[in-house]
Design an enzyme around this catalytic site. Structure first.
Site, PDB file in Angstrom:
ATOM      1  N   ASP A  37       0.792  -1.247   0.000  1.00 12.83           N
ATOM      2  CA  ASP A  37       0.000   0.000   0.000  1.00 12.83           C
ATOM      3  C   ASP A  37       0.823   1.296   0.000  1.00 12.83           C
ATOM      4  O   ASP A  37       0.512   2.224   0.768  1.00 12.83           O
ATOM      5  CB  ASP A  37      -0.959   0.002   1.197  1.00 12.83           C
ATOM      6  CG  ASP A  37      -1.979  -1.124   1.140  1.00 12.83           C
ATOM      7  OD1 ASP A  37      -1.917  -1.933   0.210  1.00 12.83           O
ATOM      8  OD2 ASP A  37      -2.829  -1.201   2.051  1.00 12.83           O
ATOM      9  N   ASP A  77      -4.462  -0.835  -1.629  1.00 10.60           N
ATOM     10  CA  ASP A  77      -5.774  -0.715  -1.013  1.00 10.60           C
ATOM     11  C   ASP A  77      -6.660  -0.139  -2.120  1.00 10.60           C
ATOM     12  O   ASP A  77      -6.281   0.845  -2.777  1.00 10.60           O
ATOM     13  CB  ASP A  77      -5.647   0.258   0.176  1.00 10.60           C
ATOM     14  CG  ASP A  77      -6.574  -0.060   1.324  1.00 10.60           C
ATOM     15  OD1 ASP A  77      -6.915  -1.247   1.527  1.00 10.60           O
ATOM     16  OD2 ASP A  77      -6.968   0.884   2.042  1.00 10.60           O
ATOM     17  N   HIS A  79     -10.557   0.617  -2.667  1.00  9.61           N
ATOM     18  CA  HIS A  79     -11.928   0.583  -2.160  1.00  9.61           C
ATOM     19  C   HIS A  79     -12.951   1.206  -3.114  1.00  9.61           C
ATOM     20  O   HIS A  79     -12.657   2.206  -3.767  1.00  9.61           O
ATOM     21  CB  HIS A  79     -12.010   1.371  -0.849  1.00  9.61           C
ATOM     22  CG  HIS A  79     -11.171   0.824   0.263  1.00  9.61           C
ATOM     23  ND1 HIS A  79     -11.222  -0.491   0.671  1.00  9.61           N
ATOM     24  CD2 HIS A  79     -10.282   1.439   1.093  1.00  9.61           C
ATOM     25  CE1 HIS A  79     -10.391  -0.657   1.693  1.00  9.61           C
ATOM     26  NE2 HIS A  79      -9.798   0.480   1.962  1.00  9.61           N
ATOM     27  N   HIS A  83     -17.429   2.085   0.664  1.00 10.54           N
ATOM     28  CA  HIS A  83     -16.802   1.077   1.524  1.00 10.54           C
ATOM     29  C   HIS A  83     -17.162   1.264   2.990  1.00 10.54           C
ATOM     30  O   HIS A  83     -17.224   2.391   3.490  1.00 10.54           O
ATOM     31  CB  HIS A  83     -15.269   1.101   1.351  1.00 10.54           C
ATOM     32  CG  HIS A  83     -14.601  -0.096   1.933  1.00 10.54           C
ATOM     33  ND1 HIS A  83     -13.894  -0.062   3.108  1.00 10.54           N
ATOM     34  CD2 HIS A  83     -14.586  -1.392   1.509  1.00 10.54           C
ATOM     35  CE1 HIS A  83     -13.440  -1.288   3.367  1.00 10.54           C
ATOM     36  NE2 HIS A  83     -13.846  -2.099   2.413  1.00 10.54           N
ATOM     37  N   HIS A 122     -10.497   6.891   1.501  1.00  9.90           N
ATOM     38  CA  HIS A 122      -9.117   6.737   1.022  1.00  9.90           C
ATOM     39  C   HIS A 122      -9.052   5.659  -0.052  1.00  9.90           C
ATOM     40  O   HIS A 122      -9.880   4.744  -0.076  1.00  9.90           O
ATOM     41  CB  HIS A 122      -8.166   6.383   2.182  1.00  9.90           C
ATOM     42  CG  HIS A 122      -8.477   5.068   2.816  1.00  9.90           C
ATOM     43  ND1 HIS A 122      -9.452   4.906   3.781  1.00  9.90           N
ATOM     44  CD2 HIS A 122      -7.963   3.829   2.613  1.00  9.90           C
ATOM     45  CE1 HIS A 122      -9.517   3.644   4.151  1.00  9.90           C
ATOM     46  NE2 HIS A 122      -8.631   2.956   3.449  1.00  9.90           N
ATOM     47  N   LYS A 147      -6.741  -5.030  -3.079  1.00  4.20           N
ATOM     48  CA  LYS A 147      -7.504  -5.587  -1.951  1.00  4.20           C
ATOM     49  C   LYS A 147      -8.481  -4.553  -1.426  1.00  4.20           C
ATOM     50  O   LYS A 147      -8.331  -3.358  -1.701  1.00  4.20           O
ATOM     51  CB  LYS A 147      -6.554  -6.008  -0.832  1.00  4.20           C
ATOM     52  CG  LYS A 147      -5.821  -4.832  -0.224  1.00  4.20           C
ATOM     53  CD  LYS A 147      -4.774  -5.310   0.755  1.00  4.20           C
ATOM     54  CE  LYS A 147      -4.031  -4.143   1.357  1.00  4.20           C
ATOM     55  NZ  LYS A 147      -4.905  -3.194   2.074  1.00  4.20           N
ATOM     56  N   CYS A 195      -1.995  -2.541   7.566  1.00  5.18           N
ATOM     57  CA  CYS A 195      -1.912  -3.509   6.466  1.00  5.18           C
ATOM     58  C   CYS A 195      -0.599  -4.290   6.428  1.00  5.18           C
ATOM     59  O   CYS A 195      -0.589  -5.465   6.073  1.00  5.18           O
ATOM     60  CB  CYS A 195      -2.208  -2.811   5.151  1.00  5.18           C
ATOM     61  SG  CYS A 195      -3.956  -2.331   5.069  1.00  5.18           S
TER      62      CYS A 195
END
Ligand code: VGL
Ligand code: ZN
Length: 249
Positions: A37, A77, A79, A83, A122, A147, A195
């Site tokens: 990330d 990351d 999203h 989310h 984010h 992810k 993470c």
């Protein structure tokens, strides 16, 4: 001199187990690097969830990308706007980013729940904030793993979300590394207490010898790192540094 599975070390003369005596190259050792990330939203100056010093780790990450890891992975990351981890998707008063905790349920088994923290919006798919830092040398990265796409669940680990649902929870990272017969996983990136932490713990659960490169991470809350180090200890994850010999192979 071999004697069953013991050997006499030619430098120290001690009888020692082969595994600890033989140079890594002669035993089974196939390392992978997982860079977690390293995205605009986790970094100053403009990231919505900027981790202090997040950008400063890139030169070291680029040095690591120059090393002969068998597989080099970068994760993102990634999203959707709606989310569950975004405070903006919840009602007051329990919707304060960085503070509020909510309960999320396994969509396939609603009685299984987890407490999780809310964040500012984010790493929304398609936005600048979701992009990897341009100064990261992605030409050396073999695979990018995304992810956190399932609106309904939080996913800190690059391997799987916490509910481990068949077929839908896993990112494919474990299969990628197992298929390549990786033995050792080195983890770096952001954030050390979220993470990176869950990715390293899952790597150890997958059976990989797992090390976190401490200098190549930064935490959202550095004061939480003592507790994280304890978890690593219990899970057999070690924290190494660039110049302590752990990377000299
Ligand atoms: C992360 C908070 C929310 C991370 C991701 O990459 O550490 N932290 N989503
Ligand atoms: Zn996130």
């Amino acid at each position: 001199l071999r004697n069953g599975c013991l050997a006499i070390c030619t430098s120290c003369n001690a009888s020692t187990a082969l595994r600890t005596c033989l140079p890594a190259a002669m035993s089974s050792f196939k390392p992978a690097l997982v860079i977690v990330d390293v995205q605009e939203d986790f970094c100053p100056p403009n990231g919505s969830l900027a981790v202090q010093g997040g950008r400063d780790i890139v030169p070291l990450l680029n040095e690591l990308l120059d090393r002969p890891f068998a597989i080099k992975v970068a994760t993102k990351d990634f999203h959707p706007q709606d989310h569950v981890s975004f405070a903006s998707n919840h009602d007051a008063p329990n919707n304060k980013p960085f503070e509020s905790m909510i309960t999320i349920a396994n969509p396939l088994n609603p009685s299984e729940t987890q407490e999780t923290r809310l964040w500012p919006d984010h790493c929304i798919q398609g936005t600048k904030g979701a992009e990897l830092l341009p100064e990261l040398d992605v030409t050396k990265v073999h695979e990018i793993v995304e992810k956190g796409q399932d609106t309904r669940v939080e996913m800190y680990s690059a391997f799987a979300d916490p509910f481990k649902r068949p077929c839908v929870s896993r990112s494919g990272l474990a299969k990628l590394l197992h298929d390549a017969e990786i033995t050792d996983v080195f983890v770096a990136g952001l954030a050390a207490d979220y993470c990176v932490r869950y990715t390293a713990l899952d790597a150890a659960k997958e059976g990989f010898k797992t090390r976190v490169i401490g200098e190549a991470t930064r935490a959202v809350d550095p004061s939480s790192m003592d507790a994280v180090l304890k978890e690593y200890d219990e899970a057999g994850v070690t924290v190494v540094e660039k110049d302590d010999g752990s990377l000299s192979w």
